[in-house]
Design a protein around this motif. Structure first.
Motif, short mmCIF file in Angstrom:
data_model
loop_
_atom_site.label_atom_id
_atom_site.label_comp_id
_atom_site.label_asym_id
_atom_site.label_seq_id
_atom_site.Cartn_x
_atom_site.Cartn_y
_atom_site.Cartn_z
N LEU A 189 0.92 -1.30 -0.16
CA LEU A 189 0.06 0.03 -0.04
C LEU A 189 0.84 1.02 -0.03
O LEU A 189 0.46 2.51 -0.27
N LYS A 190 2.16 1.23 0.33
CA LYS A 190 2.79 2.11 0.45
C LYS A 190 3.18 2.77 -1.04
O LYS A 190 3.03 4.05 -1.26
N PHE A 191 3.29 2.02 -1.91
CA PHE A 191 3.48 2.53 -3.37
C PHE A 191 2.20 3.17 -4.03
O PHE A 191 2.19 4.18 -4.46
N CYS A 192 0.93 2.45 -3.32
CA CYS A 192 -0.10 2.96 -3.78
C CYS A 192 -0.64 4.28 -3.25
O CYS A 192 -1.44 5.04 -3.93
N ARG A 193 -0.24 4.76 -2.14
CA ARG A 193 -0.44 5.83 -1.41
C ARG A 193 0.34 6.91 -2.48
O ARG A 193 -0.22 8.22 -2.34
N ILE A 194 1.25 6.59 -2.83
CA ILE A 194 2.08 7.71 -3.73
C ILE A 194 1.29 7.68 -4.93
O ILE A 194 1.13 8.80 -5.63
N ALA A 195 1.05 6.49 -5.59
CA ALA A 195 0.16 6.73 -7.07
C ALA A 195 -0.96 7.33 -6.88
O ALA A 195 -1.48 8.01 -8.07
N GLU A 196 -1.62 7.39 -5.71
CA GLU A 196 -3.02 8.20 -5.67
C GLU A 196 -2.78 9.46 -5.28
O GLU A 196 -4.06 10.26 -5.11
N GLY A 197 -1.61 9.88 -4.92
CA GLY A 197 -1.21 11.40 -4.66
C GLY A 197 -1.34 11.66 -2.94
O GLY A 197 -1.45 12.71 -2.66
N HIS A 198 -1.36 10.58 -2.26
CA HIS A 198 -1.58 10.76 -0.83
C HIS A 198 -0.06 10.85 -0.16
O HIS A 198 -0.23 10.96 1.02
N ALA A 199 0.84 10.60 -0.85
CA ALA A 199 2.24 10.49 -0.31
C ALA A 199 3.16 10.89 -1.50
O ALA A 199 2.75 10.82 -2.60
N ASP A 200 4.35 11.28 -1.31
CA ASP A 200 5.40 11.87 -2.22
C ASP A 200 6.57 10.83 -2.55
O ASP A 200 7.02 10.53 -3.58
N ILE A 201 6.95 10.12 -1.32
CA ILE A 201 8.14 9.21 -1.39
C ILE A 201 8.17 8.16 -0.51
O ILE A 201 7.89 8.24 0.51
N TYR A 202 9.05 7.13 -0.80
CA TYR A 202 9.08 5.85 -0.08
C TYR A 202 10.55 5.43 -0.20
O TYR A 202 10.70 4.52 -1.32
N PRO A 203 11.07 5.43 0.67
CA PRO A 203 12.58 4.91 0.73
C PRO A 203 12.64 3.66 1.26
O PRO A 203 12.18 3.50 2.35
N ARG A 204 13.00 2.56 0.68
CA ARG A 204 12.99 1.30 1.11
C ARG A 204 14.67 0.86 1.32
O ARG A 204 15.06 0.22 0.24
N LEU A 205 15.14 1.06 2.50
CA LEU A 205 16.71 0.85 2.57
C LEU A 205 16.78 -0.43 3.52
O LEU A 205 17.38 -0.45 4.55
#
Length: 258
Positions: A189-205
């Motif tokens: 869902l982290k990717f999907c939140r960006i896809a729908e415009g509710h978040a901007d960036i997801y770093p996965r380190l």
């Protein structure tokens, strides 16, 4: 292959698996553990069975790589130009902790890239899908379908991070972004939140496998975003090792700075 023509059938398969998953989620299920200590439930195996059966009905000649399927050696996989990539349940910890933030994931990989993806969150009654080059959509809990697109960048970056995987490297990356707001989300869902415009960036380190990311990457890219490794190249699939390198998922505004 015109993926938009088979997309409704793939969504139907994912919906069928999600129904079964939700039925088990609402029951008194038992948790077992795999050799790597990751949890597994009857929902994982039931979803795997439904999805693999459904995908074989859609395309008998396209191989399937699933987290809950048998290990397929690289000697066989290296000849695959196109394959289905399945995570029957991403976020099994969210499933066992009953947060609701787990997903059913089906992707089509072609020449190392996710070109179509379906992500369903059964407990949240949300669904996302996309075909790269043709756009992405979200189905809300009322059943309405909306076109989705990544947001334009703002001064304060909305960073989506995992509750279960917020390590020191990730914290350092987030701090380096400057002023930011933390958006919590589980599973793909982290990717999907960006896809729908509710978040901007997801770093996965931290570690992930190809099946954890393929479907949601397709949705995000179809919505105008990108997923890049730390050297600025797109996250690729169909590798000898199914482990992913570290990556950054974001809207189109993001540029890697070494």
């Amino acid at each position: 292959m015109h993926y938009s023509s088979i997309l409704p059938d793939v969504i139907k398969v994912a919906d069928e698996a999600s129904e079964k998953v939700l039925h088990i989620y609402q029951s008194d299920f038992k948790v077992s553990y795999k050799a790597d200590d990751s949890p597994i439930t009857a929902a994982d195996t039931a979803a795997h069975d439904i999805i693999t059966h459904g995908l074989r009905n859609i395309s008998r000649d396209i191989p399937i790589l699933s987290e809950e399927g048998k290990d397929i050696p690289w000697e066989e996989r290296k000849h695959w130009r196109r394959f289905w990539l399945v995570d029957p349940i991403d976020g099994t910890k969210d499933f066992t902790q009953r947060t609701g933030e787990f997903t059913v994931n089906i992707a089509m990989i072609e020449d190392g890239e996710p070109v179509m993806g379906v992500v369903i969150a059964p407990a949240l009654k949300e669904a996302y899908w996309g075909v790269v080059g043709e756009g992405a959509h979200r189905r809300d809990r009322t059943g309405r379908v909306h076109s989705i697109r990544v947001a334009e960048p703002k001064a304060v970056k909305r960073v989506v991070a995992s509750k279960n995987h917020l390590n020191e490297d990730t914290r350092a990356f987030i701090d380096a972004l400057g002023e930011h707001e933390l958006v919590q989300a589980g599973s793909s869902l982290k990717f999907c939140r960006i896809a729908e415009g509710h978040a901007d960036i997801y770093p996965r380190l931290g570690p992930t496998c190809e099946w954890d990311t393929g479907a949601a990457q397709a949705v995000l890219v179809a919505a105008g975003g990108k997923v890049e490794t730390l050297d600025g190249t797109p996250l690729k699939y169909g590798k000898p090792d199914v482990l992913n390198p570290y990556f950054i998922a974001a809207g189109s505004w993001y540029r890697h700075r070494p």
